[in-house]
Design a protein around this motif. Sequence first.
Motif, PDB file in Angstrom:
ATOM      1  N   ILE A   1       1.423   2.978  -8.228  1.00 36.90           N
ATOM      2  CA  ILE A   1       2.222   1.790  -7.967  1.00 36.90           C
ATOM      3  C   ILE A   1       1.694   1.159  -6.684  1.00 36.90           C
ATOM      4  O   ILE A   1       1.435   1.849  -5.703  1.00 36.90           O
TER       5      ILE A   1
ATOM      6  N   ASN B   1      -1.677   0.223 -13.501  1.00 39.26           N
ATOM      7  CA  ASN B   1      -0.738   0.530 -12.434  1.00 39.26           C
ATOM      8  C   ASN B   1       0.458  -0.418 -12.472  1.00 39.26           C
ATOM      9  O   ASN B   1       0.436  -1.460 -13.131  1.00 39.26           O
ATOM     10  N   ALA B   2       1.486  -0.027 -11.762  1.00 44.49           N
ATOM     11  CA  ALA B   2       2.613  -0.920 -11.517  1.00 44.49           C
ATOM     12  C   ALA B   2       2.365  -1.612 -10.184  1.00 44.49           C
ATOM     13  O   ALA B   2       1.596  -1.132  -9.348  1.00 44.49           O
TER      14      ALA B   2
ATOM     15  N   PRO C   1       8.964  -6.149  -9.929  1.00 47.16           N
ATOM     16  CA  PRO C   1       7.974  -5.154 -10.346  1.00 47.16           C
ATOM     17  C   PRO C   1       7.437  -5.440 -11.739  1.00 47.16           C
ATOM     18  O   PRO C   1       8.159  -5.949 -12.607  1.00 47.16           O
ATOM     19  N   GLN C   2       6.155  -5.131 -11.933  1.00 43.87           N
ATOM     20  CA  GLN C   2       5.551  -5.277 -13.241  1.00 43.87           C
ATOM     21  C   GLN C   2       4.417  -4.280 -13.394  1.00 43.87           C
ATOM     22  O   GLN C   2       3.887  -3.760 -12.413  1.00 43.87           O
ATOM     23  N   VAL C   3       4.063  -4.019 -14.633  1.00 47.86           N
ATOM     24  CA  VAL C   3       2.940  -3.147 -14.954  1.00 47.86           C
ATOM     25  C   VAL C   3       1.756  -4.020 -15.320  1.00 47.86           C
ATOM     26  O   VAL C   3       1.899  -4.993 -16.073  1.00 47.86           O
TER      27      VAL C   3
ATOM     28  N   THR D   1       0.263  -7.708 -18.852  1.00 46.34           N
ATOM     29  CA  THR D   1       1.304  -7.410 -17.863  1.00 46.34           C
ATOM     30  C   THR D   1       2.638  -7.313 -18.581  1.00 46.34           C
ATOM     31  O   THR D   1       2.874  -8.006 -19.568  1.00 46.34           O
TER      32      THR D   1
ATOM     33  N   ALA E   1       9.112  -4.883 -15.298  1.00 47.80           N
ATOM     34  CA  ALA E   1       9.936  -3.680 -15.246  1.00 47.80           C
ATOM     35  C   ALA E   1      11.217  -4.009 -14.504  1.00 47.80           C
ATOM     36  O   ALA E   1      11.225  -4.840 -13.586  1.00 47.80           O
TER      37      ALA E   1
ATOM     38  N   THR F   1      11.464  -0.241  -9.765  1.00 48.16           N
ATOM     39  CA  THR F   1      10.329   0.650  -9.521  1.00 48.16           C
ATOM     40  C   THR F   1      10.682   2.109  -9.791  1.00 48.16           C
ATOM     41  O   THR F   1       9.901   3.003  -9.468  1.00 48.16           O
TER      42      THR F   1
ATOM     43  N   LEU G   1       9.785   2.082 -15.146  1.00 51.74           N
ATOM     44  CA  LEU G   1       8.361   1.805 -15.164  1.00 51.74           C
ATOM     45  C   LEU G   1       7.661   2.387 -16.392  1.00 51.74           C
ATOM     46  O   LEU G   1       6.789   1.741 -16.987  1.00 51.74           O
TER      47      LEU G   1
ATOM     48  N   PHE H   1       5.027   0.613 -18.982  1.00 54.07           N
ATOM     49  CA  PHE H   1       3.675   1.103 -19.261  1.00 54.07           C
ATOM     50  C   PHE H   1       3.478   1.265 -20.768  1.00 54.07           C
ATOM     51  O   PHE H   1       2.421   0.935 -21.312  1.00 54.07           O
TER      52      PHE H   1
END
Length: 202
Positions: A67, A128-129, A136-138, A163, A166, A169, A174, A178
């Motif tokens: 992250i 990754n996040a 937050p995003q992946v 992308t 989320a 975190t 998360l 993913f």
Amino acid sequence: MRIIALPLILSLAGCSTLGALTAPARGVYELLPADDSPRQCARRTGTELVVETPKTRSTLDTDRIMIRPGALEAQYLPDAQWGDSVPVMLQTLLVRGFARYDAFSHVGRAPLGAAGDYALISEIEDFNAEVSEAGPQVRLTVDAQLVREGDARVAARSRFAVTRPAASTKTADLVPAFDAAARDLTAQITAWGLRAMGTGCR
């Protein structure tokens, strides 16, 4: 794509540092294809496809879940990890994605003989996040090349970027992000590869 959480058993025998004795146990997560059911194609090419282990930098060549709090900072979730390293996990998803289709005589991590017909070579840029102003995003980014093994010529190349937002975190938020991103990424790469090899598959 289903997610399997596996219990992680930590052996503390022989640990002499306080950090090792107090390290928290991590949940282990595995990303799996949403569907492994066989798919029939317009024609069977008898093609042999080798999916090579993706390359990546050392910070992603790990089973830890990354992250990014900022653009130049990389951290890992303290309470979770993947069941395999990121490159091996993506390789597994791609092998299983292509192997569903009956256009191929073989899909695997290595050729049955001296060489296959095609090799899928890729490099992971993001898996990754991250934390941004939007929340937050992946982020998953992969550069891929399809190489003809006979003459080492590049038959196709492309860049794939996905992308997914989320809710937070936290690991519980998360990991599903993913999962959704990896499902989309592998579907895109598989569809691109099928077209590039002229399989007639959909």
